[in-house]
Design a protein around this motif. Sequence first.
Motif, PDB file in Angstrom:
ATOM      1  N   ALA A  49      63.114  -8.534  87.309  1.00  0.00           N
ATOM      2  CA  ALA A  49      62.042  -7.945  88.121  1.00  0.00           C
ATOM      3  C   ALA A  49      60.786  -8.815  88.083  1.00  0.00           C
ATOM      4  N   THR A  50      60.460  -9.345  86.911  1.00  0.00           N
ATOM      5  CA  THR A  50      59.279 -10.202  86.783  1.00  0.00           C
ATOM      6  C   THR A  50      59.434 -11.467  87.605  1.00  0.00           C
ATOM      7  N   LEU A  51      60.601 -12.098  87.553  1.00  0.00           N
ATOM      8  CA  LEU A  51      60.821 -13.313  88.337  1.00  0.00           C
ATOM      9  C   LEU A  51      60.739 -13.028  89.830  1.00  0.00           C
ATOM     10  N   LEU A  52      61.283 -11.912  90.268  1.00  0.00           N
ATOM     11  CA  LEU A  52      61.202 -11.539  91.685  1.00  0.00           C
ATOM     12  C   LEU A  52      59.753 -11.376  92.117  1.00  0.00           C
ATOM     13  N   TRP A  53      58.976 -10.622  91.344  1.00  0.00           N
ATOM     14  CA  TRP A  53      57.580 -10.396  91.701  1.00  0.00           C
ATOM     15  C   TRP A  53      56.747 -11.670  91.600  1.00  0.00           C
ATOM     16  N   LEU A  54      57.056 -12.530  90.646  1.00  0.00           N
ATOM     17  CA  LEU A  54      56.329 -13.801  90.566  1.00  0.00           C
ATOM     18  C   LEU A  54      56.591 -14.653  91.805  1.00  0.00           C
ATOM     19  N   ARG A  55      57.818 -14.632  92.292  1.00  0.00           N
ATOM     20  CA  ARG A  55      58.124 -15.386  93.520  1.00  0.00           C
ATOM     21  C   ARG A  55      57.345 -14.826  94.708  1.00  0.00           C
ATOM     22  N   ILE A  56      57.307 -13.509  94.818  1.00  0.00           N
ATOM     23  CA  ILE A  56      56.562 -12.875  95.911  1.00  0.00           C
ATOM     24  C   ILE A  56      55.074 -13.176  95.780  1.00  0.00           C
ATOM     25  N   CYS A  57      54.544 -13.049  94.566  1.00  0.00           N
ATOM     26  CA  CYS A  57      53.118 -13.336  94.343  1.00  0.00           C
ATOM     27  C   CYS A  57      52.801 -14.800  94.657  1.00  0.00           C
ATOM     28  N   ARG A  58      53.699 -15.691  94.304  1.00  0.00           N
ATOM     29  CA  ARG A  58      53.463 -17.122  94.573  1.00  0.00           C
ATOM     30  C   ARG A  58      53.430 -17.390  96.066  1.00  0.00           C
ATOM     31  N   GLN A  59      54.268 -16.704  96.838  1.00  0.00           N
ATOM     32  CA  GLN A  59      54.260 -16.868  98.292  1.00  0.00           C
ATOM     33  C   GLN A  59      52.965 -16.319  98.895  1.00  0.00           C
ATOM     34  N   ARG A  60      52.492 -15.208  98.366  1.00  0.00           N
ATOM     35  CA  ARG A  60      51.296 -14.552  98.912  1.00  0.00           C
ATOM     36  C   ARG A  60      49.989 -15.150  98.403  1.00  0.00           C
ATOM     37  N   GLN A  61      49.996 -15.639  97.151  1.00  0.00           N
ATOM     38  CA  GLN A  61      48.774 -16.140  96.519  1.00  0.00           C
ATOM     39  C   GLN A  61      49.048 -17.461  95.795  1.00  0.00           C
ATOM     40  N   PRO A  62      49.357 -18.517  96.521  1.00  0.00           N
ATOM     41  CA  PRO A  62      49.738 -19.776  95.869  1.00  0.00           C
ATOM     42  C   PRO A  62      48.651 -20.348  94.957  1.00  0.00           C
ATOM     43  N   ARG A  63      47.403 -20.025  95.201  1.00  0.00           N
ATOM     44  CA  ARG A  63      46.310 -20.564  94.372  1.00  0.00           C
ATOM     45  C   ARG A  63      46.421 -20.127  92.913  1.00  0.00           C
ATOM     46  N   LEU A  64      47.055 -18.972  92.673  1.00  0.00           N
ATOM     47  CA  LEU A  64      47.224 -18.498  91.299  1.00  0.00           C
ATOM     48  C   LEU A  64      48.200 -19.359  90.505  1.00  0.00           C
ATOM     49  N   PHE A  65      49.001 -20.139  91.196  1.00  0.00           N
ATOM     50  CA  PHE A  65      50.064 -20.904  90.542  1.00  0.00           C
ATOM     51  C   PHE A  65      49.784 -22.398  90.523  1.00  0.00           C
ATOM     52  N   LEU A  66      48.581 -22.793  90.897  1.00  0.00           N
ATOM     53  CA  LEU A  66      48.218 -24.211  90.838  1.00  0.00           C
ATOM     54  C   LEU A  66      48.094 -24.638  89.386  1.00  0.00           C
ATOM     55  N   MET A  67      48.618 -25.811  89.088  1.00  0.00           N
ATOM     56  CA  MET A  67      48.550 -26.341  87.739  1.00  0.00           C
ATOM     57  C   MET A  67      47.527 -27.454  87.715  1.00  0.00           C
ATOM     58  N   ALA A  68      46.281 -27.087  87.874  1.00  0.00           N
ATOM     59  CA  ALA A  68      45.198 -28.072  87.905  1.00  0.00           C
ATOM     60  C   ALA A  68      44.095 -27.629  86.959  1.00  0.00           C
ATOM     61  N   PRO A  69      43.430 -28.564  86.319  1.00  0.00           N
ATOM     62  CA  PRO A  69      42.305 -28.198  85.440  1.00  0.00           C
ATOM     63  C   PRO A  69      41.173 -27.561  86.235  1.00  0.00           C
TER      64      PRO A  69
END
Length: 70
Positions: A49-69
């Motif tokens: 369930a967590t992986l599913l929701w993380l995928r959905i969240c990443r599609q909707r809010q990609p800025r949360l998943f940026l790996m930048a300082p």
Amino acid sequence: MLDLLPLARESMPALDWGGVCSLALPLRQGSGEGLEDAMCFAVGASVPATLLWLRICRQRQPRLFLMAPD
């Protein structure tokens, strides 16, 4: 996941943060009565369930998943 900034956690309310937190203690202990139940719950329900929701969240809010300082 428990160390995420509050803003990131608040931005992904669909994730079961309570379920994740409830797994932390038995998994950290490494043995005992609740470990098998925690592992079954994690593998069977929480992780998928967590992986599913993380995928959905990443599609909707990609800025949360940026790996930048900052």
